[in-house]
Write a protein that holds these residues in place. Structure first.
Motif, short mmCIF file in Angstrom:
data_model
loop_
_atom_site.label_atom_id
_atom_site.label_comp_id
_atom_site.label_asym_id
_atom_site.label_seq_id
_atom_site.Cartn_x
_atom_site.Cartn_y
_atom_site.Cartn_z
N GLU A 287 -18.11 -5.14 5.35
CA GLU A 287 -18.06 -3.87 6.08
C GLU A 287 -17.54 -4.08 7.50
OE1 GLU A 287 -18.32 -0.69 5.08
OE2 GLU A 287 -18.38 -1.61 3.10
N ALA A 288 -17.96 -5.16 8.13
CA ALA A 288 -17.46 -5.47 9.48
C ALA A 288 -15.96 -5.74 9.45
CB ALA A 288 -18.22 -6.66 10.06
N ALA A 289 -15.51 -6.48 8.44
CA ALA A 289 -14.07 -6.76 8.30
C ALA A 289 -13.30 -5.46 8.08
CB ALA A 289 -13.83 -7.73 7.15
N LYS A 290 -13.85 -4.58 7.26
CA LYS A 290 -13.19 -3.29 7.00
C LYS A 290 -13.10 -2.44 8.26
CE LYS A 290 -14.39 -2.93 2.13
NZ LYS A 290 -15.04 -2.08 1.13
N ARG A 291 -14.09 -2.54 9.13
CA ARG A 291 -14.01 -1.81 10.40
C ARG A 291 -12.86 -2.33 11.26
NH1 ARG A 291 -19.60 -2.05 9.87
NH2 ARG A 291 -19.80 -3.80 11.31
N VAL A 292 -12.66 -3.65 11.24
CA VAL A 292 -11.52 -4.23 11.95
C VAL A 292 -10.22 -3.70 11.34
CG1 VAL A 292 -10.26 -6.37 12.46
CG2 VAL A 292 -12.77 -6.30 12.66
N CYS A 293 -10.15 -3.70 10.02
CA CYS A 293 -8.95 -3.21 9.33
C CYS A 293 -8.71 -1.73 9.66
CB CYS A 293 -9.09 -3.37 7.82
SG CYS A 293 -9.12 -5.08 7.25
N GLY A 294 -9.78 -0.97 9.77
CA GLY A 294 -9.66 0.46 10.03
C GLY A 294 -8.98 0.80 11.34
N ARG A 295 -9.00 -0.12 12.27
CA ARG A 295 -8.34 0.14 13.56
C ARG A 295 -7.01 -0.61 13.69
NH1 ARG A 295 -12.38 -3.76 15.38
NH2 ARG A 295 -11.32 -5.37 16.57
N CYS A 296 -6.56 -1.18 12.58
CA CYS A 296 -5.33 -1.97 12.60
C CYS A 296 -4.11 -1.10 12.35
CB CYS A 296 -5.42 -3.06 11.52
SG CYS A 296 -4.01 -4.18 11.56
N PRO A 297 -3.06 -1.24 13.18
CA PRO A 297 -1.86 -0.41 13.00
C PRO A 297 -1.02 -0.79 11.78
CG PRO A 297 -1.51 -2.01 14.76
CD PRO A 297 -2.96 -2.13 14.34
N VAL A 298 -1.28 -1.95 11.19
CA VAL A 298 -0.49 -2.38 10.03
C VAL A 298 -1.35 -2.53 8.78
CG1 VAL A 298 1.35 -3.45 11.40
CG2 VAL A 298 -0.66 -4.81 10.75
N MET A 299 -2.43 -1.77 8.70
CA MET A 299 -3.35 -1.86 7.57
C MET A 299 -2.63 -1.62 6.24
SD MET A 299 -6.93 0.08 6.78
CE MET A 299 -6.23 1.64 6.30
N VAL A 300 -1.78 -0.62 6.17
CA VAL A 300 -1.11 -0.28 4.91
C VAL A 300 -0.17 -1.42 4.49
CG1 VAL A 300 0.49 1.32 3.80
CG2 VAL A 300 -1.33 2.19 5.28
N GLU A 301 0.57 -1.98 5.43
CA GLU A 301 1.47 -3.08 5.12
C GLU A 301 0.68 -4.29 4.63
OE1 GLU A 301 1.59 -1.21 7.86
OE2 GLU A 301 3.64 -0.88 8.50
N CYS A 302 -0.44 -4.56 5.27
CA CYS A 302 -1.31 -5.68 4.89
C CYS A 302 -1.85 -5.48 3.48
CB CYS A 302 -2.45 -5.79 5.90
SG CYS A 302 -3.62 -7.11 5.55
N ARG A 303 -2.31 -4.26 3.20
CA ARG A 303 -2.85 -3.95 1.88
C ARG A 303 -1.79 -4.16 0.80
NH1 ARG A 303 -5.70 1.67 1.45
NH2 ARG A 303 -7.15 0.48 2.72
N GLU A 304 -0.58 -3.65 1.05
CA GLU A 304 0.49 -3.80 0.06
C GLU A 304 0.86 -5.26 -0.13
OE1 GLU A 304 1.74 -1.61 -2.17
OE2 GLU A 304 0.08 -0.42 -1.38
N HIS A 305 0.86 -6.02 0.95
CA HIS A 305 1.11 -7.46 0.84
C HIS A 305 0.09 -8.10 -0.10
CE1 HIS A 305 1.37 -11.72 1.93
NE2 HIS A 305 0.06 -11.65 2.14
N ALA A 306 -1.20 -7.78 0.12
CA ALA A 306 -2.27 -8.37 -0.68
C ALA A 306 -2.20 -7.93 -2.14
CB ALA A 306 -3.63 -8.01 -0.08
N LEU A 307 -1.73 -6.72 -2.37
CA LEU A 307 -1.60 -6.23 -3.75
C LEU A 307 -0.39 -6.84 -4.45
CD1 LEU A 307 -2.51 -2.51 -3.09
CD2 LEU A 307 -3.86 -4.14 -4.44
#
Length: 122
Positions: free
Chosen positions: A58-78
């Motif tokens: 949950e703490a990591a997700k909060r960091v991700c939630g304020r990240c400007p490249v969250m979508v790009e990161c998610r797609e990379h991981a997928l």
């Protein structure tokens, strides 16, 4: 042990998001907020108790939630697919669900395309 996101992102060989604005800024991972956070937040230590894991994720997700490249990161991981850690606000288990849904959707779209081809030919 796997490299934490901020370290592996430094050497990740991923194409930047398309478009002139992103190309001028450099690769997406250069802007990742996790590059500045504690690596242990994104990857589980061995034998981590469930309550501790959920709290850490949950703490990591909060960091991700304020990240400007969250979508790009998610797609990379997928697309990789990354088997461990929190990437783009999703845990490994959540990414498996997303990938399964995408596969199911793709199969349904292919079936619908075949059905319409058969109907058009018949």
């Amino acid at each position: 042990m796997l490299q934490p996101p901020h370290q592996s992102l430094q050497v990740a060989a991923v194409a930047p998001q398309r478009g002139p604005a992103r190309e001028q800024e450099g690769p997406w991972h250069a802007e990742a907020v996790c590059r500045r956070d504690e690596a242990g937040l994104f990857f589980a230590p061995s034998k981590e108790p469930t309550a501790a894991r959920l709290s850490r994720e949950e703490a990591a997700k909060r960091v991700c939630g304020r990240c400007p490249v969250m979508v790009e990161c998610r797609e990379h991981a997928l697309l990789q697919p990354e088997p461990y850690g929190v990437w783009g606000g999703l845990t490994a288990a959540e990414r498996r669900v997303v990938l399964a849904r995408r596969r199911r959707r793709d199969m349904e779209m292919k079936k619908a395309a075949r059905a319409s081809q058969i109907a058009a030919a018949g």
